[in-house]
Design an enzyme around this catalytic site. Structure first.
Site, PDB file in Angstrom:
ATOM      1  N   GLU A  52      56.517 -29.279  32.955  1.00  0.00           N
ATOM      2  CA  GLU A  52      55.638 -29.038  34.102  1.00  0.00           C
ATOM      3  C   GLU A  52      54.657 -30.215  34.195  1.00  0.00           C
ATOM      4  OE1 GLU A  52      52.710 -26.002  33.228  1.00  0.00           O
ATOM      5  OE2 GLU A  52      52.261 -25.653  35.359  1.00  0.00           O
ATOM      6  N   ASN A  64      52.467 -26.812  42.717  1.00  0.00           N
ATOM      7  CA  ASN A  64      52.903 -27.173  41.369  1.00  0.00           C
ATOM      8  C   ASN A  64      54.419 -27.014  41.392  1.00  0.00           C
ATOM      9  OD1 ASN A  64      53.462 -27.377  38.649  1.00  0.00           O
ATOM     10  ND2 ASN A  64      51.705 -26.127  38.004  1.00  0.00           N
ATOM     11  N   LYS A  93      55.705 -23.313  42.068  1.00  0.00           N
ATOM     12  CA  LYS A  93      55.182 -22.278  41.158  1.00  0.00           C
ATOM     13  C   LYS A  93      54.519 -21.133  41.924  1.00  0.00           C
ATOM     14  CE  LYS A  93      52.299 -22.045  36.966  1.00  0.00           C
ATOM     15  NZ  LYS A  93      51.503 -22.930  36.038  1.00  0.00           N
ATOM     16  N   GLU A 101      44.165 -23.801  38.225  1.00  0.00           N
ATOM     17  CA  GLU A 101      45.373 -23.921  39.060  1.00  0.00           C
ATOM     18  C   GLU A 101      45.191 -23.212  40.395  1.00  0.00           C
ATOM     19  OE1 GLU A 101      48.477 -23.490  35.441  1.00  0.00           O
ATOM     20  OE2 GLU A 101      49.356 -23.974  37.382  1.00  0.00           O
ATOM     21  N   CYS A 105      56.127 -22.478  33.863  1.00  0.00           N
ATOM     22  CA  CYS A 105      55.044 -22.063  32.990  1.00  0.00           C
ATOM     23  C   CYS A 105      54.665 -20.592  33.082  1.00  0.00           C
ATOM     24  CB  CYS A 105      53.842 -22.967  33.220  1.00  0.00           C
ATOM     25  SG  CYS A 105      52.782 -22.992  31.771  1.00  0.00           S
ATOM     26  N   ASN A 117      52.791 -26.258  30.408  1.00  0.00           N
ATOM     27  CA  ASN A 117      51.618 -26.875  29.766  1.00  0.00           C
ATOM     28  C   ASN A 117      50.752 -25.687  29.351  1.00  0.00           C
ATOM     29  OD1 ASN A 117      50.797 -29.957  31.557  1.00  0.00           O
ATOM     30  ND2 ASN A 117      52.791 -29.064  31.237  1.00  0.00           N
TER      31      ASN A 117
END
Ligand code: ING
Length: 310
Positions: free
Chosen positions: A47, A107, A124, A143, A169, A194
Site C-alpha cells: 500500500e 488510496n 480503498k 486517512e 490494508c 502500512n
C-alpha cells in the site's frame, strides 16, 4: 495443465519523508528484478508503495498533502517500473495515492499485466482513523482526512490465468471485503498494508497481538472464501514510527506458506496453484449449496451494531 501463478511479494522497508520517488522506485525495481530472476509471473508491492505513510501527519490545508499523490500512473518516476516489467514479461500490483483529473483523492492499488497494461484498479473502501487532529493520540492516522472512500466496490478480474482481486490494508479486517470477492469466484486476493506496530490508543497492546490480528484476518479471508491471499507490508521505522512486517502468502486452507523474516526490502515467493481453490469452493464453501441469504439482511441494511434493549 495446472494454473500456477508464481507469485512474489515484495515487502518494502521504511520510506522516509525526504526519500525521492526515483530512489523508492529504484528499490522496487531491484525487487522486481529478483522476482523476474525467479521467473515469477506477478509481483505484489505494498500500500502507498511510493512514499512514506503520510496520513500520520496533520496538515490544516489538505491541498498541502497533494505532493504525496500521483496525478499520472505511470508518471515520470514510475514509467521505468512499467517499462522494465514489460521487458521482463512480469505483471505487478502497486499501491499509491491517486489524484484523479477531477482532483479526487483515493488510496489505490492497480493490477498491471505482463504487457504493462493496467487491467485492474481498486480504491480503498474502509478508511481507518479520523479526519480531524486528535491530540489524545500518540500519533495521527488521518486517512479519513486525505482520502475519499473507494467508489469502485470490490471488483475481480479474469487475468493471468485466474480470477484476481485486490484490497488494501484496513479492508482485510472486514470479512465483507473477502466475501464480496468470494461471491465473484476470486482465486487470489492481493493486498498491501502500512500498519503501525503498536496501537496509538492502547499502549499496552503488544506487537505480537497486532501481528496476530494481521495474519488472522488474512488467513480467515483465504479459508472462508477458498482463495489464495497475499499480504505485502511496507515495514520498519519511518520517522520514528514503526510499521509491522509479516508479509505473507496464504493458501486456500488459510495456511501461511511464505512469510517475510525481516522488516526491510525482502521478496518472498510461492507457486500458487489456483486449482487448489476448487476443492473448498465445491464442498465446504460451495456458496450456492450452503449459504442462507434470507437471514443475512442486517449485514448490508444496517451499518452500526444495535444491541437488544436493556
Ligand atoms: N493501517 C492500519 C490497518 O488497518 C489500523 C490501521 C491498525 C486500524 C490496527 C485498526 C487496527 O492495518 C491502514 N493503513 O489501514
Amino acid at each position: 495443465m495446472p494454473r500456477v501463478v508464481r507469485l512474489a511479494v515484495a515487502q518494502s522497508g521504511p520510506i522516509q519523508k525526504d526519500e525521492r520517488r526515483e530512489r523508492v522506485v529504484a528499490r522496487l525495481l531491484a525487487m522486481l528484478k529478483q522476482a523476474a530472476a525467479r521467473r515469477c509471473h506477478l509481483v505484489l508491492f505494498p500500500e502507498l508503495a511510493l512514499t512514506t505513510f503520510f496520513p500520520r501527519y496533520y496538515e490544516a490545508e489538505r491541498a498541502d498533502m497533494d505532493r504525496w499523490f500521483e496525478a499520472e500512473m505511470p508518471g515520470a518516476a514510475t514509467r521505468v517500473l512499467f517499462d522494465t516489467a514489460r521487458e521482463l514479461g512480469i505483471g505487478f500490483s502497486l499501491g499509491f495515492a491517486e489524484l484523479t483529473p477531477e482532483r479526487r483523492h483515493f488510496n489505490t492499488q492497480i493490477l498491471v499485466d505482463a504487457e504493462a497494461r493496467i487491467v485492474g484498479r481498486y480504491r480503498k473502501v474502509h478508511l481507518p482513523g479520523h479526519a480531524e487532529f486528535e491530540p489524545q493520540r500518540a500519533w495521527q492516522h488521518l486517512e479519513k482526512r486525505y482520502f475519499e472512500p473507494g467508489d469502485l466496490g470490490f471488483p475481480v478480474w479474469r487475468t493471468m490465468g485466474g480470477v484476481m482481486g485486490m484490497c488494501i490494508c484496513n479492508d482485510r479486517r472486514w470479512p465483507e471485503t473477502f466475501r464480496v470477492m468470494g461471491l465473484q469466484g476470486v482465486e487470489l486476493v492481493m493486498l498491501g498494508y502500512n500498519t503501525p506496530t503498536l496501537n496509538s490508543m492502547k499502549p499496552e497492546e503488544t506487537a505480537a497481538t497486532r501481528m496476530h490480528h494481521n495474519h488472522l484476518c488474512m488467513q480467515a479471508g483465504a479459508y472462508q472464501n477458498a482463495c489464495w491471499v497475499a499480504g505485502c507490508a511496507k515495514a520498519g521505522d519511518e520517522d520514528g514510527y514503526d510499521l509491522m512486517a509479516g508479509s505473507c502468502i496464504i493458501n486456500p486452507d488459510g495456511e501461511i506458506v511464505a512469510l517475510a523474516q525481516t522488516s526491510d526490502d525482502e521478496v518472498i515467493f510461492h507457486d500458487c496453484d489456483l486449482d487448489a481453490c476448487a476443492f473448498l469452493k465445491q464442498t465446504t464453501f460451495d456458496f450456492a449449496a450452503h449459504r442462507r441469504i434470507e437471514h443475512y439482511g442486517l449485514i448490508s441494511s444496517q451499518t452500526g451494531a444495535v444491541p437488544p434493549p436493556e
